[in-house]
Design an enzyme around this catalytic site. Structure first.
Site, short mmCIF file in Angstrom:
data_model
loop_
_atom_site.label_atom_id
_atom_site.label_comp_id
_atom_site.label_asym_id
_atom_site.label_seq_id
_atom_site.Cartn_x
_atom_site.Cartn_y
_atom_site.Cartn_z
N GLU A 33 0.85 -1.19 0.00
CA GLU A 33 0.00 0.00 0.00
C GLU A 33 0.88 1.24 0.00
OE1 GLU A 33 -3.47 0.93 -0.29
OE2 GLU A 33 -2.32 2.78 -0.42
N ARG A 35 -0.28 4.54 0.23
CA ARG A 35 -0.71 5.59 1.17
C ARG A 35 -0.03 5.38 2.52
NH1 ARG A 35 -6.12 7.65 -0.08
NH2 ARG A 35 -6.94 6.34 -1.73
N VAL A 179 -24.43 8.95 -6.56
CA VAL A 179 -24.36 8.67 -5.12
C VAL A 179 -23.52 9.72 -4.39
CG1 VAL A 179 -24.17 6.78 -3.51
CG2 VAL A 179 -24.23 6.30 -5.92
N GLU A 199 -27.45 17.90 -13.31
CA GLU A 199 -27.37 16.50 -13.76
C GLU A 199 -27.68 16.39 -15.25
OE1 GLU A 199 -26.61 13.26 -12.72
OE2 GLU A 199 -27.34 12.71 -14.71
N ASP A 308 -12.65 -2.09 -7.52
CA ASP A 308 -13.00 -1.00 -8.44
C ASP A 308 -12.22 -1.06 -9.75
OD1 ASP A 308 -14.68 -0.02 -6.51
OD2 ASP A 308 -13.77 1.97 -6.39
N HIS A 440 -42.09 -6.29 16.96
CA HIS A 440 -42.82 -5.02 16.96
C HIS A 440 -42.37 -4.19 18.15
CE1 HIS A 440 -46.09 -2.17 16.51
NE2 HIS A 440 -46.31 -2.30 17.83
P1 FAD Z 1 -9.58 1.32 -3.09
O1 FAD Z 1 -10.39 1.46 -1.86
O2 FAD Z 1 -9.52 2.48 -4.03
O3 FAD Z 1 -8.10 0.94 -2.61
C1 FAD Z 1 -7.06 0.82 -3.50
C2 FAD Z 1 -5.78 1.12 -2.75
O4 FAD Z 1 -4.70 0.71 -3.57
C3 FAD Z 1 -5.56 2.59 -2.45
O5 FAD Z 1 -5.35 2.78 -1.08
C4 FAD Z 1 -4.33 2.96 -3.25
O6 FAD Z 1 -3.47 3.88 -2.57
C5 FAD Z 1 -3.64 1.62 -3.39
N1 FAD Z 1 -2.79 1.52 -4.57
C6 FAD Z 1 -3.11 1.76 -5.85
N2 FAD Z 1 -2.06 1.50 -6.66
C7 FAD Z 1 -1.07 1.07 -5.86
C8 FAD Z 1 0.25 0.67 -6.11
N3 FAD Z 1 0.77 0.62 -7.34
N4 FAD Z 1 1.02 0.32 -5.04
C9 FAD Z 1 0.54 0.38 -3.77
N5 FAD Z 1 -0.70 0.75 -3.49
C10 FAD Z 1 -1.50 1.09 -4.52
N6 FAD Z 1 -18.71 2.22 -1.41
C11 FAD Z 1 -19.62 1.62 -0.64
O7 FAD Z 1 -19.83 0.41 -0.77
N7 FAD Z 1 -20.31 2.29 0.33
C12 FAD Z 1 -20.13 3.61 0.52
O8 FAD Z 1 -20.77 4.21 1.39
C13 FAD Z 1 -19.21 4.29 -0.29
N8 FAD Z 1 -18.98 5.61 -0.13
C14 FAD Z 1 -18.05 6.23 -0.90
C15 FAD Z 1 -17.87 7.59 -0.73
C16 FAD Z 1 -16.96 8.26 -1.50
C17 FAD Z 1 -16.75 9.73 -1.29
C18 FAD Z 1 -16.17 7.55 -2.45
C19 FAD Z 1 -15.14 8.25 -3.27
C20 FAD Z 1 -16.35 6.20 -2.64
C21 FAD Z 1 -17.31 5.53 -1.87
N9 FAD Z 1 -17.54 4.17 -2.03
C22 FAD Z 1 -18.49 3.55 -1.26
C23 FAD Z 1 -16.81 3.37 -3.01
C24 FAD Z 1 -15.68 2.58 -2.31
O9 FAD Z 1 -14.84 3.48 -1.65
C25 FAD Z 1 -14.92 1.75 -3.32
O10 FAD Z 1 -15.80 0.94 -4.06
C26 FAD Z 1 -13.90 0.86 -2.62
O11 FAD Z 1 -13.02 1.60 -1.85
C27 FAD Z 1 -13.13 0.02 -3.64
O12 FAD Z 1 -12.21 -0.77 -2.97
P2 FAD Z 1 -10.85 -1.25 -3.69
O13 FAD Z 1 -10.15 -2.07 -2.66
O14 FAD Z 1 -11.16 -1.83 -5.00
O15 FAD Z 1 -10.04 0.08 -3.99
P1 NAI Z 2 -22.17 8.04 -10.33
O1 NAI Z 2 -21.84 7.24 -11.53
O2 NAI Z 2 -22.98 7.45 -9.24
O3 NAI Z 2 -22.95 9.37 -10.80
C1 NAI Z 2 -22.41 10.29 -11.72
C2 NAI Z 2 -23.54 11.20 -12.23
O4 NAI Z 2 -22.96 12.26 -12.98
C3 NAI Z 2 -24.53 10.48 -13.14
O5 NAI Z 2 -25.83 10.74 -12.69
C4 NAI Z 2 -24.24 11.10 -14.50
O6 NAI Z 2 -25.38 11.14 -15.34
C5 NAI Z 2 -23.78 12.51 -14.12
N1 NAI Z 2 -22.97 13.21 -15.14
C6 NAI Z 2 -21.98 12.69 -15.90
N2 NAI Z 2 -21.49 13.65 -16.74
C7 NAI Z 2 -22.17 14.79 -16.49
C8 NAI Z 2 -22.13 16.12 -17.03
N3 NAI Z 2 -21.27 16.49 -18.00
N4 NAI Z 2 -22.97 17.06 -16.54
C9 NAI Z 2 -23.86 16.73 -15.56
N5 NAI Z 2 -23.95 15.48 -15.03
C10 NAI Z 2 -23.10 14.53 -15.47
O7 NAI Z 2 -20.75 8.57 -9.81
P2 NAI Z 2 -20.34 9.22 -8.42
O8 NAI Z 2 -21.49 9.79 -7.70
O9 NAI Z 2 -19.19 10.09 -8.77
O10 NAI Z 2 -19.84 7.97 -7.58
C11 NAI Z 2 -18.72 7.19 -8.04
C12 NAI Z 2 -18.77 5.81 -7.48
O11 NAI Z 2 -18.57 5.81 -6.08
C13 NAI Z 2 -20.09 5.14 -7.76
O12 NAI Z 2 -19.85 4.09 -8.64
C14 NAI Z 2 -20.58 4.64 -6.46
O13 NAI Z 2 -20.88 3.28 -6.53
C15 NAI Z 2 -19.44 4.87 -5.48
N6 NAI Z 2 -20.01 5.44 -4.25
C16 NAI Z 2 -20.86 4.67 -3.51
C17 NAI Z 2 -21.47 5.18 -2.39
C18 NAI Z 2 -22.42 4.33 -1.64
O14 NAI Z 2 -22.44 3.14 -1.87
N7 NAI Z 2 -23.19 4.87 -0.72
C19 NAI Z 2 -21.23 6.54 -1.94
C20 NAI Z 2 -20.36 7.27 -2.82
C21 NAI Z 2 -19.76 6.70 -3.91
#
Ligand code: FAD
Ligand code: NAI
Length: 461
Positions: A33, A35, A179, A199, A308, A440
């Site tokens: 990792e 970070r 989201v 949007e 991801d 309930h």
């Molecule tokens: P990541 O969590 O992105 O982890 C990848 C890690 O790999 C990173 O720490 C990075 O530094 C490291 N890395 C990359 N390349 C290298 C390298 N070459 N060497 C060493 N380390 C490296 N999902 C939900 O299910 N529920 C939520 O509520 C939710 N909320 C979110 C809110 C926000 C604001 C965001 C941005 C995302 C949210 N997500 C949520 C999405 C969720 O964070 C991701 O789907 C999830 O973290 C993916 O996990 P991952 O392990 O694939 O990758």
């Molecule tokens: P998203 O794919 O959920 O939404 C992006 C939105 O932007 C869409 O509605 C799209 O139509 C719109 N858009 C795209 N281009 C545009 C433009 N030019 N002008 C206006 N609107 C435009 O992506 P988001 O919200 O960035 O989230 C990214 C990922 O993170 C998601 O895949 C989600 O699964 C994950 N995530 C999950 C959470 C959860 O599970 N609670 C919380 C936050 C993120």
């Protein structure tokens, strides 16, 4: 230099879960990792910090709107933003340190630094090259922006910047009603920011059940969020302290602008593979920039990929499940992920949650289905805590009664959905759910009532 059975690149929910499971299955395991902390996007700049700010801002909303109704009086709450951010940072620290503890407990080596794959079977971290029988790429994703929109993480921010703004902005424009846009938009709207979501489509949260989309947007509007729908953002112009968002309305191609102190770009995320050297080692990619996999195996034997960075919903729990499945596959077990039963939750208030097919998907597939619905207005517990907004909707096969999809908006929707997940994993019917005794007074009684609505009818509506 060391020899490992498995080296995982990336310490997010996909990578760290895979590492822990590999170690539990007796494999000598390391996780790379880059970070300073483990936990990836999710724990550092995603799921966990956003939920902390959602909780804090929701608590403020409760204090301002519902405390007096319950006879709780006194000084009204105000926001100490620095303290709120400090609370969020503490939550992050507690969680990321927790993963470090789990690594030690399970004897997973954390190789600190950025990793690359010089050749199959080798992982380079800094100057060291380690050998691994299996390599799992779990490098996650990063925010993607739009052409004409330059992110500086100060005025034009991604979710990462939005989680650590120096002050609460007066006006925020959110690009994208997905989201991230709606969760972070909710946080700032509750803190007093004037939030406008721009949007591209005519609906919020693409892919969700259409009825939920409409009611959800209406509810957020009632809470004070503004929406400009069917609008394609063209560019963002910046001054030192402000920004101007220029968009085109799709219906008539007319151009308009809207000013903001902060612009949140929330238009999706893209797989992150920078610096891994995948191309040189021959790992094939999809045309959407993801690592191409078949049961998490890449095109190069011994190299796997999860989370991801591969196809599928970008969700932490999907990454975790894939992490476990790969560990089990490497250990010679039958790794499995049921992609038909992966819940999605939006942690606004009320929460929105769904699993399985939407009504639109069933129609398109020509499946004969029935709908059972129940409003939280008919749920005593929900009404008692001012959470009567929303409903449960169950979609079941018309002939067999098997539950095909469940969509919820309401209190604790993100917890209630798992009742549906377990049912669907067992191929259960609406009647199975309807005949299960529910305590309930609970919110989950609303789920049972929706199941009853698929049969002879609910009791409380
Ligand atoms: P990541 O969590 O992105 O982890 C990848 C890690 O790999 C990173 O720490 C990075 O530094 C490291 N890395 C990359 N390349 C290298 C390298 N070459 N060497 C060493 N380390 C490296 N999902 C939900 O299910 N529920 C939520 O509520 C939710 N909320 C979110 C809110 C926000 C604001 C965001 C941005 C995302 C949210 N997500 C949520 C999405 C969720 O964070 C991701 O789907 C999830 O973290 C993916 O996990 P991952 O392990 O694939 O990758
Ligand atoms: P998203 O794919 O959920 O939404 C992006 C939105 O932007 C869409 O509605 C799209 O139509 C719109 N858009 C795209 N281009 C545009 C433009 N030019 N002008 C206006 N609107 C435009 O992506 P988001 O919200 O960035 O989230 C990214 C990922 O993170 C998601 O895949 C989600 O699964 C994950 N995530 C999950 C959470 C959860 O599970 N609670 C919380 C936050 C993120």
């Amino acid at each position: 230099m060391a020899d490992y059975d498995v080296i995982i690149i990336g310490g997010g929910p996909g990578g760290y879960v895979c590492a822990i499971r590999c170690a539990q299955l007796g494999l000598k395991t390391a996780c790379v990792e880059g970070r300073d902390t483990l936990g990836g996007t999710c724990l550092n700049v995603g799921c966990i910090p956003s939920k902390a700010l959602l909780h804090a801002s929701h608590s403020l909303h409760e204090a301002q709107h519902n405390f007096a109704k319950m006879g709780l009086k006194g000084k009204t709450q105000s926001v100490d933003w620095k303290q709120m951010i400090a609370y969020k940072d503490e939550v992050i620290e507690g969680n990321t340190k927790g993963i470090e503890f789990l690594f030690k407990k399970n004897k997973v080596d954390w190789l600190k630094g950025w990793g690359s794959i010089p050749a199959a079977g080798q992982v380079k971290v800094g100057d060291e090259v380690h050998n691994a029988k299996h390599i799992v790429v779990a490098s996650g994703s990063e925010a993607s922006s739009l052409p004409g929109v330059e992110v500086d993480e100060k005025i034009v921010v991604t979710s990462t910047g939005a989680l650590s703004l120096p002050k609460i902005p007066k006006k925020m424009v959110v690009i994208g009603a997905g989201v991230i846009g709606l969760e972070m938009g909710s946080v700032y709207a509750r803190l007093g920011t004037e939030v406008t979501v721009v949007e591209f489509l005519d609906v919020v949260t693409p892919g969700m059940d259409g009825e939920i989309q409409k009611v959800f947007q209406r509810t957020l509007k009632k809470q004070g969020m503004n929406f400009i729908m069917g609008a394609a953002v063209q560019k963002v112009d910046k001054t030192k302290t402000k920004a101007k968002v220029i968009y085109k309305l799709r219906k008539d191609d007319s151009e308009a602008t809207i000013d903001a102190d902060v612009v949140l770009v929330a238009t999706g995320r893209r797989p992150f593979v920078d610096g891994l050297g995948l191309d040189a080692v021959g790992v094939k990619m999809t045309d959407r920039g993801q690592i191409a996999t078949d049961h998490w195996k890449t095109s190069v034997p011994g190299i796997w990929a999860i989370g991801d960075v591969v196809e599928g919903p970008m969700l932490a729990h999907k990454a975790e499940d894939e992490g476990m499945a790969v560990a089990e596959s490497i250990a010679g077990q039958a790794g499995h992920v049921n992609y038909d039963v992966i819940p999605g939750v939006i942690y606004t208030s009320p929460e929105v949650a769904s699993v399985g097919k939407t009504e639109e998907e069933l129609k398109a597939a020509g499946v004969a289905y029935k709908v059972g619905k129940f409003s939280f207005m008919g749920n005593g517990r929900a009404k008692a805590v001012f959470m009567g907004d929303g409903f449960v909707k169950i979609l079941a096969d018309k002939a067999t009664d098997r539950v095909l999809g469940v969509h919820l908006m309401g209190p604790a929707a993100g917890e209630l959905i798992h009742e549906a997940c377990v049912l669907m994993e067992f191929g259960g019917s609406a009647e199975d759910l309807a005949r299960t005794c529910h305590a309930h007074p609970t919110f989950s009684e609303a789920v049972r009532e929706a199941a009853l609505a698929c049969g002879d009818g609910p009791i409380h509506s």
